[in-house]
Each structure stands twice: as structure tokens, then as C-alpha cells.
Scaffold this motif. Structure first.
Motif, PDB file in Angstrom:
ATOM      1  N   GLN A 305      39.719 123.511-119.387  1.00 37.95           N
ATOM      2  CA  GLN A 305      38.519 122.970-118.715  1.00 37.95           C
ATOM      3  C   GLN A 305      38.084 121.655-119.342  1.00 37.95           C
ATOM      4  O   GLN A 305      37.714 120.711-118.659  1.00 37.95           O
ATOM      5  CB  GLN A 305      37.363 123.970-118.801  1.00 37.95           C
ATOM      6  CG  GLN A 305      37.458 125.053-117.742  1.00 37.95           C
ATOM      7  CD  GLN A 305      36.530 126.234-118.044  1.00 37.95           C
ATOM      8  OE1 GLN A 305      35.677 126.159-118.929  1.00 37.95           O
ATOM      9  NE2 GLN A 305      36.727 127.323-117.316  1.00 37.95           N
ATOM     10  N   GLU A 306      38.160 121.576-120.659  1.00 41.84           N
ATOM     11  CA  GLU A 306      37.756 120.341-121.358  1.00 41.84           C
ATOM     12  C   GLU A 306      38.764 119.228-121.055  1.00 41.84           C
ATOM     13  O   GLU A 306      38.386 118.077-120.847  1.00 41.84           O
ATOM     14  CB  GLU A 306      37.681 120.643-122.862  1.00 41.84           C
ATOM     15  CG  GLU A 306      36.875 119.668-123.673  1.00 41.84           C
ATOM     16  CD  GLU A 306      35.407 119.549-123.288  1.00 41.84           C
ATOM     17  OE1 GLU A 306      34.757 120.574-122.985  1.00 41.84           O
ATOM     18  OE2 GLU A 306      34.916 118.399-123.275  1.00 41.84           O
ATOM     19  N   GLN A 308      40.543 118.992-118.381  1.00 45.69           N
ATOM     20  CA  GLN A 308      40.368 118.607-116.964  1.00 45.69           C
ATOM     21  C   GLN A 308      39.206 117.634-116.752  1.00 45.69           C
ATOM     22  O   GLN A 308      39.152 116.959-115.739  1.00 45.69           O
ATOM     23  CB  GLN A 308      40.211 119.857-116.089  1.00 45.69           C
ATOM     24  CG  GLN A 308      41.579 120.458-115.764  1.00 45.69           C
ATOM     25  CD  GLN A 308      41.513 121.913-115.319  1.00 45.69           C
ATOM     26  OE1 GLN A 308      40.508 122.586-115.554  1.00 45.69           O
ATOM     27  NE2 GLN A 308      42.576 122.398-114.680  1.00 45.69           N
ATOM     28  N   LYS A 309      38.317 117.547-117.730  1.00 41.46           N
ATOM     29  CA  LYS A 309      37.261 116.522-117.628  1.00 41.46           C
ATOM     30  C   LYS A 309      37.887 115.131-117.730  1.00 41.46           C
ATOM     31  O   LYS A 309      37.335 114.158-117.264  1.00 41.46           O
ATOM     32  CB  LYS A 309      36.222 116.701-118.732  1.00 41.46           C
ATOM     33  CG  LYS A 309      35.373 117.952-118.570  1.00 41.46           C
ATOM     34  CD  LYS A 309      34.323 118.038-119.679  1.00 41.46           C
ATOM     35  CE  LYS A 309      33.584 119.364-119.596  1.00 41.46           C
ATOM     36  NZ  LYS A 309      32.836 119.677-120.808  1.00 41.46           N
ATOM     37  N   HIS A 310      39.045 115.053-118.376  1.00 44.02           N
ATOM     38  CA  HIS A 310      39.747 113.773-118.534  1.00 44.02           C
ATOM     39  C   HIS A 310      40.862 113.620-117.499  1.00 44.02           C
ATOM     40  O   HIS A 310      41.152 112.514-117.053  1.00 44.02           O
ATOM     41  CB  HIS A 310      40.353 113.672-119.945  1.00 44.02           C
ATOM     42  CG  HIS A 310      39.321 113.675-121.035  1.00 44.02           C
ATOM     43  ND1 HIS A 310      39.038 112.571-121.785  1.00 44.02           N
ATOM     44  CD2 HIS A 310      38.490 114.661-121.483  1.00 44.02           C
ATOM     45  CE1 HIS A 310      38.075 112.872-122.660  1.00 44.02           C
ATOM     46  NE2 HIS A 310      37.739 114.136-122.490  1.00 44.02           N
ATOM     47  N   PRO A 312      41.437 115.485-114.189  1.00 40.98           N
ATOM     48  CA  PRO A 312      40.955 116.525-113.264  1.00 40.98           C
ATOM     49  C   PRO A 312      42.057 117.139-112.419  1.00 40.98           C
ATOM     50  O   PRO A 312      41.943 118.288-111.984  1.00 40.98           O
ATOM     51  CB  PRO A 312      39.942 115.789-112.392  1.00 40.98           C
ATOM     52  CG  PRO A 312      39.910 114.388-112.826  1.00 40.98           C
ATOM     53  CD  PRO A 312      40.807 114.177-113.983  1.00 40.98           C
ATOM     54  N   PRO A 353      34.827 118.929-127.675  1.00 42.18           N
ATOM     55  CA  PRO A 353      34.765 117.707-126.856  1.00 42.18           C
ATOM     56  C   PRO A 353      35.279 116.471-127.603  1.00 42.18           C
ATOM     57  O   PRO A 353      36.030 115.664-127.038  1.00 42.18           O
ATOM     58  CB  PRO A 353      33.271 117.569-126.534  1.00 42.18           C
ATOM     59  CG  PRO A 353      32.698 118.927-126.723  1.00 42.18           C
ATOM     60  CD  PRO A 353      33.508 119.582-127.790  1.00 42.18           C
ATOM     61  N   THR A 357      38.556 114.151-126.518  1.00 40.77           N
ATOM     62  CA  THR A 357      38.401 112.706-126.310  1.00 40.77           C
ATOM     63  C   THR A 357      39.304 111.932-127.263  1.00 40.77           C
ATOM     64  O   THR A 357      39.976 110.967-126.867  1.00 40.77           O
ATOM     65  CB  THR A 357      36.923 112.304-126.556  1.00 40.77           C
ATOM     66  OG1 THR A 357      36.113 113.099-125.700  1.00 40.77           O
ATOM     67  CG2 THR A 357      36.682 110.843-126.264  1.00 40.77           C
ATOM     68  N   ILE A 369      39.205 109.204-117.577  1.00 39.85           N
ATOM     69  CA  ILE A 369      37.869 109.813-117.561  1.00 39.85           C
ATOM     70  C   ILE A 369      37.035 109.121-116.492  1.00 39.85           C
ATOM     71  O   ILE A 369      36.345 109.770-115.726  1.00 39.85           O
ATOM     72  CB  ILE A 369      37.163 109.633-118.917  1.00 39.85           C
ATOM     73  CG1 ILE A 369      37.907 110.400-119.981  1.00 39.85           C
ATOM     74  CG2 ILE A 369      35.736 110.098-118.849  1.00 39.85           C
ATOM     75  CD1 ILE A 369      37.305 110.221-121.349  1.00 39.85           C
ATOM     76  N   ALA A 372      37.732 110.318-113.206  1.00 41.68           N
ATOM     77  CA  ALA A 372      37.236 111.677-112.975  1.00 41.68           C
ATOM     78  C   ALA A 372      35.758 111.690-112.610  1.00 41.68           C
ATOM     79  O   ALA A 372      35.305 112.551-111.885  1.00 41.68           O
ATOM     80  CB  ALA A 372      37.445 112.512-114.234  1.00 41.68           C
ATOM     81  N   ASN A 373      34.994 110.731-113.121  1.00 41.61           N
ATOM     82  CA  ASN A 373      33.553 110.771-112.927  1.00 41.61           C
ATOM     83  C   ASN A 373      33.108 110.003-111.691  1.00 41.61           C
ATOM     84  O   ASN A 373      33.803 109.223-111.141  1.00 41.61           O
ATOM     85  CB  ASN A 373      32.856 110.215-114.172  1.00 41.61           C
ATOM     86  CG  ASN A 373      33.097 111.140-115.342  1.00 41.61           C
ATOM     87  OD1 ASN A 373      33.239 112.342-115.166  1.00 41.61           O
ATOM     88  ND2 ASN A 373      33.167 110.580-116.539  1.00 41.61           N
TER      89      ASN A 373
END
Ligand SMILES: NC(=O)c1ccc[n+]([C@@H]2O[C@H](COP(=O)([O-])OP(=O)(O)OC[C@H]3O[C@@H](n4cnc5c(N)ncnc54)[C@H](O)[C@@H]3O)[C@@H](O)[C@H]2O)c1
Ligand SMILES: C[C@@H](O)[C@H](N)C(=O)O
Length: 373
Positions: A305-306, A308-310, A312, A353, A357, A369, A372-373
Motif C-alpha cells: 500500500q505504501e 502504491q502511493k508512489h 499506483p 513512509p 520515499t 509520486i 499518482a497525486n
């Protein structure tokens, strides 16, 4: 019978007089081709004595694995390039070979190891050679030789030449009957891998040599270590490194542990920082010689999950490896490292986190990242 009684009285006097690492009267010395024997210790016998004002002269065994090159880099910054010798039985990459002293050293070759220590006036030894958990189960005789016989060689040479000796242990030194959440420093240790058995043996032998011969033995139990620029050597926690490479290369990752398998983990910089700190700690600060160190603890699902923040689009599937899963299920889920924090000020810097990173920025894919955002 009187002879037996006299011998046992002498042994018991010897044991009483050498408690706590003081009043040391003998050190183990081996001669090649002769069984281990003991001779009277004499200060002038040691070819090297380490003065605190000097830089230590360092040897790292098994230095071409996941952790050794990073350790050499850290120690060279602190003590000078030529004071830190990296060694292994493998051929170094050009970048490693040209970054500082490198020599061949097989820890199973006692005479060669002793020559290296004497000729280079070594004062600190970091003993990194080992077969890790999964490869150890695949070759038990070799793991027994490297992890146990090799350790005996290192211990004898360290005691004989008055070295400060660091031997890493692991979360793998615990087993299914240990308390797993959290696992304290002192508890039942009945591991079910040759790796774990050999590490418990190393902890006990090192502590025994400390109390019996005054060996300055220091040991940290590392969690699974995560690094970007070095590959793990065949352990149960390797998935937590592989996921980063696969996320970047293919966007697909197949995990060999179940999604809810919780294990203690640590970023390599924290691990190496702790290693240097415990080696530099004044002896009086150490209430123990073997410490747990901890930073974070996560499951494959939480790590994914962490990640996938980078990345996705990363797809994670699970194909459980029975051997690794059984090992992981017997290991600590959380590590209690309060003694290290209290005694010598251990403090980690990377939580999950920051770890993720840092891994991506090291592997050069931080820009994702933003996508992703
Ligand atoms: N990486 C981790 O997650 C982790 C976690 C806990 C503890 N540790 C411990 O830290 C130490 C270093 O770990 P690593 O991940 O770098 O291991 P690694 O498996 O990546 O490297 C071990 C090195 O030992 C060398 N070696 C094997 N046989 C040898 C011999 N006969 N003589 C000399 N060298 C030999 C190998 O060539 C290899 O380069 C090990 O003792 C390991 O148990 C590592
Ligand atoms: C945890 C540790 O000792 C190693 N990474 C292994 O999984 O075998």
C-alpha cells in the motif's frame, strides 16, 4: 578420585576468578594442525593494542553481501579509507575494488584469517559472513560450516589478538515458542532454522568468551534490512527489497509471503548507524552484550500500500513459498529494543513512509509520486 577432585576445584576457582570479563588469566590460542589449547596470557603477547585515541584498524568479513559495502563506506568516512579492509571470498565489482582496501578472506581458513589480522594490525572485526535463513535451509552442511565453524575461527582469533568483535544476530534467532509481539531481549530462543540456531550459538559463544576471556564482543539482533543499492543474500525478508525493483521495472510483484505476515524491518542506514554506535559505546554503558534493535514492523500488504502511493499501477500477487512462510511465521512480529535505547541511546530515523520515499528516490523514480497525486 583425589585427582578428579583437585581438577574440579581448580576449574571452579578459575571460573570464579574470571567472572564479568575481569581477572582474565587465559585466552584460547590455536595452532594449525593441533587441537585448540590454552596458554598463559601476557600483555606483551598481543601484537596489537588499541589505544582509544587512535583510529581502529578494521576488518569486515563477508563484506560483499547486502550490508558490508555500506558498512565499509560508513566506517571509512569515520576512520579513514585505508583503516577499513573489506574482505570476502567473492570477486568485488570494480566500484568496490577501487573504493578502498579489499582482500580475499575465507573465514573457514583459520591460518589465513589470523595472518590478515596480524599483518594488518587489525583492532576491530565486523564479522558479516553468513548463509542467511532461506539459503541456509537449502544447504544445511554449508550453513553449519560457515555460520558455526567460521564463527569459532573468528572468536578465537579475536580473543587471541585482543580485538573488539561485532557479530550481527537476527530476528531469526527466535522461534515459535518465543514471545512474538513484542519479543524482548531475554526470552526463550528455540529457532527452527540452521541460521537461527547458528545465531543463538554465536550470541552465546560471544557472551561466553566475553565473561571467560574478556573478549570485547558486541552483538545486535538486526530486523530484516532494506537497501536500494545492494541485493539481499537469500533471506526470508528479501521480498521487502524486491518489491521496489519490480515496481519500477515491471509494475508487477509476486510476493512469496502471505499478505498478513508481520515482520520487524529496518532501513540500511539505521542498521549501519546502530552498528557503529554500539561499537563506539563505552563498555560501561553496555548492560548486555546482545541487543535487539528495532525501527518498524509491517506486513507485505502494508508495504505494498505504501509503495502504491508512489507507483499506483503496481499489481501485487501472492505465491507463498512454504519454507519462507514457515520461517516467517516463527519469527518475531515486533521487536522490543528498549534496552538498546536506554543503554547506548539507540534511536531509529526511518519509519515506513520515509523508508519507501528514500528507496524510490535512491532508485530514481520519485517523479511517479507526482503522477499518482
Ligand atoms: N540482511 C539482513 O536482512 C540481515 C538481517 C539480520 C542479520 N543479518 C546478518 O548480517 C550479516 C550480513 O548480512 P548480509 O545480508 O550482508 O549477508 P549476505 O548473505 O548478503 O552476505 C554474506 C557474505 O558472506 C560471504 N561468505 C560466505 N561464505 C564465506 C566464507 N567461507 N568466508 C568469507 N565470506 C563468506 C558471502 O560471499 C557473502 O558476500 C550476516 O551475518 C547476517 O546474518 C543480515
Ligand atoms: C532477517 C534476516 O536475518 C535475514 N534477512 C533473513 O531473512 O534471513
Amino acid at each position: 578420585m583425589p585427582i578428579v577432585r583437585n581438577v574440579s576445584r581448580a576449574v571452579s576457582q578459575l571460573l570464579q576468578s574470571s567472572g564479568c570479563g575481569c581477572g582474565i588469566s587465559i585466552v584460547p590460542v590455536r595452532c594449525i594442525g593441533v587441537s585448540p589449547r590454552q596458554v598463559a596470557s601476557d600483555a606483551s603477547f598481543h601484537s596489537v593494542s588499541f589505544s582509544e585515541s587512535d583510529h581502529p584498524r578494521v576488518l569486515i568479513t563477508g563484506g560483499l553481501g547486502q550490508l558490508g559495502v555500506g558498512l565499509a563506506k560508513l566506517l571509512r568516512k569515520r576512520f579513514g579509507k585505508n583503516n577499513v579492509i573489506l574482505s570476502d571470498i567473492r570477486k568485488p565489482a570494480d566500484s568496490v575494488f577501487y573504493s578502498g582496501p579489499f582482500i580475499y578472506a575465507d573465514i573457514l581458513d583459520y591460518k589465513n584469517l589470523r595472518e590478515i589480522v596480524v599483518n594488518n594490525r587489525i583492532t576491530w572485526l565486523f564479522h558479516y559472513s553468513a548463509l542467511l535463513s532461506a539459503v541456509g535451509e537449502a544447504n544445511v552442511p554449508l550453513a553449519r560450516a560457515v555460520n558455526i565453524t567460521g564463527l569459532h575461527n573468528v572468536l578465537d582469533i579475536a580473543a587471541e589478538h585482543n580485538l573488539r568483535l561485532f557479530v550481527p544476530s537476527t530476528i531469526g534467532a527466535f522461534g515459535p515458542t518465543s514471545p512474538r509481539d513484542p519479543t524482548p531481549d531475554l526470552c526463550i530462543q528455540r529457532p527452527r532454522t540452521i541460521y537461527g540456531v547458528s545465531k543463538v550459538h554465536a550470541e552465546l559463544m560471544g557472551e561466553y568468551y566475553h565473561y571467560r576471556y574478556g573478549l570485547d564482543f558486541r552483538c545486535l539482533r538486526y530486523p530484516g534490512i532494506i537497501s536500494a543499492d545492494s541485493q539481499p543474500g537469500g533471506g526470508t525478508t528479501d521480498y521487502a527489497v524486491q518489491i521496489f525493483h519490480d515496481a519500477i521495472k515491471t509494475g508487477k510483484f509476486q510476493c512469496n509471503l502471505k499478505p498478513d505476515t508481520r515482520l520487524p524491518m529496518m532501513y540500511i542506514d539505521d542498521c549501519l548507524k546502530a552498528t557503529l554506535e554500539v561499537m563506539e559505546a563505552p563498555a560501561e554503558a553496555l548492560s548486555m552484550r546482545t541487543y535487539n534493535i528495532s525501527a518498524m514492523s509491517f506486513t507485505p500488504e502494508e508495504l505494498a500500500q505504501e509503495v502504491q502511493k508512489h507507483v499506483p499501477e503496481l499489481q501485487v500477487t501472492y505465491n507463498v513459498d512454504k519454507v519462507r512462510q514457515a520461517i516467517a511465521d516463527s519469527w518475531p512480529m515486533n521487536f522490543d529494543d528498549r534496552n538498546a535505547r536506554r543503554d547506548w541511546g539507540w534511536k531509529h530515523e526511518y519509519d515506513l513512509p520515509e523508508l519507501v520515499t528514500t528507496m524510490f528516490s535512491f532508485l530514481g523514480s520519485d517523479s511517479r509520486i507526482a503522477q499518482a497525486n
